[in-house]
Scaffold this motif. Sequence first.
Motif, mmCIF file in Angstrom:
data_model
loop_
_atom_site.group_PDB
_atom_site.id
_atom_site.type_symbol
_atom_site.label_atom_id
_atom_site.label_comp_id
_atom_site.label_asym_id
_atom_site.label_seq_id
_atom_site.Cartn_x
_atom_site.Cartn_y
_atom_site.Cartn_z
ATOM 1 N N ARG A 78 -0.994 -31.772 85.420
ATOM 2 C CA ARG A 78 -1.908 -33.146 85.711
ATOM 3 C C ARG A 78 -2.526 -33.433 84.223
ATOM 4 O O ARG A 78 -3.756 -33.896 84.140
ATOM 5 C CB ARG A 78 -2.798 -32.698 86.858
ATOM 6 N N SER A 79 -1.720 -33.241 83.275
ATOM 7 C CA SER A 79 -2.147 -34.133 82.079
ATOM 8 C C SER A 79 -1.314 -34.501 80.930
ATOM 9 O O SER A 79 -0.169 -33.710 80.764
ATOM 10 C CB SER A 79 -2.988 -32.426 81.195
ATOM 11 N N ARG A 80 -1.384 -35.918 81.053
ATOM 12 C CA ARG A 80 -0.320 -36.427 79.878
ATOM 13 C C ARG A 80 -0.438 -36.032 78.644
ATOM 14 O O ARG A 80 0.550 -35.810 77.815
ATOM 15 C CB ARG A 80 -0.740 -37.906 80.106
ATOM 16 N N GLU A 81 -1.700 -35.337 78.161
ATOM 17 C CA GLU A 81 -1.774 -34.632 76.833
ATOM 18 C C GLU A 81 -0.994 -33.767 76.676
ATOM 19 O O GLU A 81 -0.239 -33.352 75.800
ATOM 20 C CB GLU A 81 -3.251 -34.350 76.607
ATOM 21 N N ALA A 82 -0.842 -32.723 77.766
ATOM 22 C CA ALA A 82 -0.137 -31.542 77.754
ATOM 23 C C ALA A 82 1.305 -31.826 77.518
ATOM 24 O O ALA A 82 2.303 -31.399 76.914
ATOM 25 C CB ALA A 82 -0.272 -30.759 78.850
ATOM 26 N N GLY A 83 1.640 -33.000 78.284
ATOM 27 C CA GLY A 83 3.096 -33.311 78.375
ATOM 28 C C GLY A 83 3.631 -33.968 76.851
ATOM 29 O O GLY A 83 4.789 -33.342 76.393
ATOM 30 N N VAL A 84 2.757 -34.659 76.432
ATOM 31 C CA VAL A 84 3.105 -35.260 74.883
ATOM 32 C C VAL A 84 3.158 -33.797 73.802
ATOM 33 O O VAL A 84 4.065 -33.916 73.027
ATOM 34 C CB VAL A 84 2.046 -36.039 74.314
ATOM 35 N N ILE A 85 2.274 -32.856 74.001
ATOM 36 C CA ILE A 85 2.125 -31.909 73.232
ATOM 37 C C ILE A 85 3.639 -30.809 73.392
ATOM 38 O O ILE A 85 3.871 -30.208 72.554
ATOM 39 C CB ILE A 85 1.005 -30.938 73.449
ATOM 40 N N ALA A 86 3.885 -30.815 74.644
ATOM 41 C CA ALA A 86 5.137 -30.073 74.828
ATOM 42 C C ALA A 86 6.646 -30.471 74.273
ATOM 43 O O ALA A 86 7.202 -30.030 73.637
ATOM 44 C CB ALA A 86 5.276 -30.026 76.398
ATOM 45 N N VAL A 87 6.679 -31.992 74.231
ATOM 46 C CA VAL A 87 7.464 -32.674 73.661
ATOM 47 C C VAL A 87 7.566 -32.477 72.059
ATOM 48 O O VAL A 87 8.491 -32.152 71.411
ATOM 49 C CB VAL A 87 7.494 -34.183 73.989
ATOM 50 N N MET A 88 6.291 -32.325 71.468
ATOM 51 C CA MET A 88 6.049 -32.131 70.221
ATOM 52 C C MET A 88 6.442 -30.843 69.640
ATOM 53 O O MET A 88 7.010 -30.526 68.590
ATOM 54 C CB MET A 88 4.655 -32.586 69.644
ATOM 55 N N LEU A 89 6.070 -29.941 70.470
ATOM 56 C CA LEU A 89 6.380 -28.442 70.153
ATOM 57 C C LEU A 89 7.960 -28.097 70.496
ATOM 58 O O LEU A 89 8.427 -27.386 69.624
ATOM 59 C CB LEU A 89 5.738 -27.658 71.059
ATOM 60 N N GLY A 90 8.577 -28.683 71.330
ATOM 61 C CA GLY A 90 9.988 -28.231 71.514
ATOM 62 C C GLY A 90 11.026 -29.301 71.771
ATOM 63 O O GLY A 90 12.103 -28.834 71.705
ATOM 64 N N GLY A 91 10.628 -30.568 71.807
ATOM 65 C CA GLY A 91 11.679 -31.713 71.915
ATOM 66 C C GLY A 91 12.618 -31.593 70.699
ATOM 67 O O GLY A 91 13.793 -32.126 71.023
ATOM 68 N N PHE A 92 12.033 -31.331 69.759
ATOM 69 C CA PHE A 92 13.116 -31.461 68.366
ATOM 70 C C PHE A 92 13.325 -30.163 67.731
ATOM 71 O O PHE A 92 13.656 -29.981 66.580
ATOM 72 C CB PHE A 92 12.430 -32.566 67.368
ATOM 73 N N HIS A 93 13.161 -29.096 68.201
ATOM 74 C CA HIS A 93 13.391 -27.859 67.828
ATOM 75 C C HIS A 93 14.564 -27.617 67.234
ATOM 76 O O HIS A 93 15.652 -27.891 67.732
ATOM 77 C CB HIS A 93 12.928 -26.729 68.703
ATOM 78 N N PRO A 94 14.643 -27.053 65.701
ATOM 79 C CA PRO A 94 15.998 -26.810 65.229
ATOM 80 C C PRO A 94 16.912 -25.948 65.924
ATOM 81 O O PRO A 94 18.124 -26.125 66.212
ATOM 82 C CB PRO A 94 15.659 -26.052 63.767
ATOM 83 N N ALA A 95 16.426 -24.988 66.788
ATOM 84 C CA ALA A 95 17.331 -23.999 67.583
ATOM 85 C C ALA A 95 17.958 -24.722 68.738
ATOM 86 O O ALA A 95 19.094 -24.454 69.145
ATOM 87 C CB ALA A 95 16.487 -22.957 68.265
ATOM 88 N N SER A 96 17.415 -26.071 69.225
ATOM 89 C CA SER A 96 18.119 -27.022 70.050
ATOM 90 C C SER A 96 18.698 -28.116 69.597
ATOM 91 O O SER A 96 18.956 -28.996 70.286
ATOM 92 C CB SER A 96 17.066 -26.900 71.205
ATOM 93 N N ASN A 97 18.635 -28.308 68.491
ATOM 94 C CA ASN A 97 19.012 -29.602 67.542
ATOM 95 C C ASN A 97 20.548 -29.700 68.055
ATOM 96 O O ASN A 97 20.918 -30.835 67.868
ATOM 97 C CB ASN A 97 18.896 -29.606 66.265
ATOM 98 N N ASP A 98 21.294 -28.796 68.315
ATOM 99 C CA ASP A 98 22.864 -28.690 68.586
ATOM 100 C C ASP A 98 22.909 -29.928 69.904
ATOM 101 O O ASP A 98 23.834 -30.624 70.054
ATOM 102 C CB ASP A 98 23.305 -27.535 68.914
ATOM 103 N N LEU A 99 21.855 -29.854 70.805
ATOM 104 C CA LEU A 99 21.780 -30.700 72.004
ATOM 105 C C LEU A 99 22.041 -32.493 71.472
ATOM 106 O O LEU A 99 22.679 -33.058 72.070
ATOM 107 C CB LEU A 99 20.702 -30.739 72.930
ATOM 108 N N PHE A 100 21.523 -32.701 70.115
ATOM 109 C CA PHE A 100 21.874 -34.094 69.822
ATOM 110 C C PHE A 100 23.098 -34.234 68.983
ATOM 111 O O PHE A 100 23.445 -35.331 68.790
ATOM 112 C CB PHE A 100 20.655 -34.432 69.145
#
Length: 447
Positions: free
Chosen positions: A87-109
Amino acid sequence: MTRTGFRSWFSEDDLMNTYYCWSRPAFDLLRANVLFVNNYYRPAAEVVYCGSYALFGFNPVPLSIFRFALGVANLFVLYTFVSRISRSREAGVIAVMLGGFHPASNDLFVDSGMLYDALAFFFYFTGFSIYVKCRQAGRIPDAKQSIGILVLNLFALNSKEIAVSFPVALFLYEAIIDSPYSGERRALWQKFRLTLVSGVVTLAFLIGKITGPEALTSIPPYHPTLSFSFYLDTYSHYVSDFLIYASPQAIRPWLVWALAGCIVLAVLLRHRVLLWASIFNIFAILPIAFIAARNGFAFVVPLAGWLTYFAVLITWLRAKVTFRSLSLQAPSQLAVAAAIWLTILRPYSFFTREFQRPIVHREQDANRELWNSLRAILPASVAHKKIFVRHDPMTLAYASRFLIQLGYNVKDVVVETDRTLPHTPPAILYDFVIDYADGKFFLAQGE
């Protein structure tokens, strides 16, 4: 961090995955997506491979566009899921910043071989987000919504087996986050009915995958080793991928304490979302916990639990430090974003650019060079021909066969290599004998 995905070519996994569905009747693929109790290898993702090849031929660009669009969509899915459950848009943004572009999952792109994981994440958390939205509105999903969630669950399962934790995630949500049980049997059934149906679907799916002549567990890399020690080894490997500079050996002695500590902290703070995430983190990895560890892309579904935990905890700490002052809310949020940018996203970018991405593109570029050299030495059609490859450079035993048959879109060409035959046969048996040196194929002997 993602733009070079548009110059990606086919990896060996792409060739294998496309060949798997191309070499079989199309009806088998369609049937496997509906009748999910079967041995067909991840049919939902195979639709993408088969569709791309059928529509655009041996061209990696459509796959690259689809892969990038799916990666962007998954950022929104991650944001939506974390925002809703917390119930927090702030937490949603932080989650994307923390993990959305992580090098370990960069293969997905940048590598279409990871479409299975990306699609599983998309369907898994899209379905879960719909479920959470219904429950937070104070209602049980109706028949149409329930069918929609189950269809998304089925697509997630048909994308990759990591999605078998879906009914566990629903159960934990109902048991921990949602309102308590009223004591009536009817209310109990309504509360857990979708969880139960999802569990039955998942059980039937698992039976189909682990039984029969083509059972997934019969493939050596997927043969499980059931032990707690193996669980810790595998988990430590994935944590190491996401911490980047910490070794699995350094992480393993602390892993149990970290998992338990997350639960203890959630209980002390009386925070239901943190408690859900900390327990989800223990169970979500189980589908891959007892097989040989892959790279970070395989951890993308369990990662959502960790991102939820840390995003919610950071949001809680920021609010606590600022005494929930409205005047300090925006400045403190910007400060948190700036701190994440400087300490996490910039190092992510450097590591991706200098280490992670070049490894992926090196294999793809090598495969492109091999294909260009094949076109230079072979005729426009190789139908009904026999080809032998000496000094096969490709990692997968049958990748050269996949490359030639898919590249020329012909199934009745025979391709054999010195890796797939016990002895080198006489050259006279073949129409073309191909050798390899300096990154290219060359014609050793013609007709």
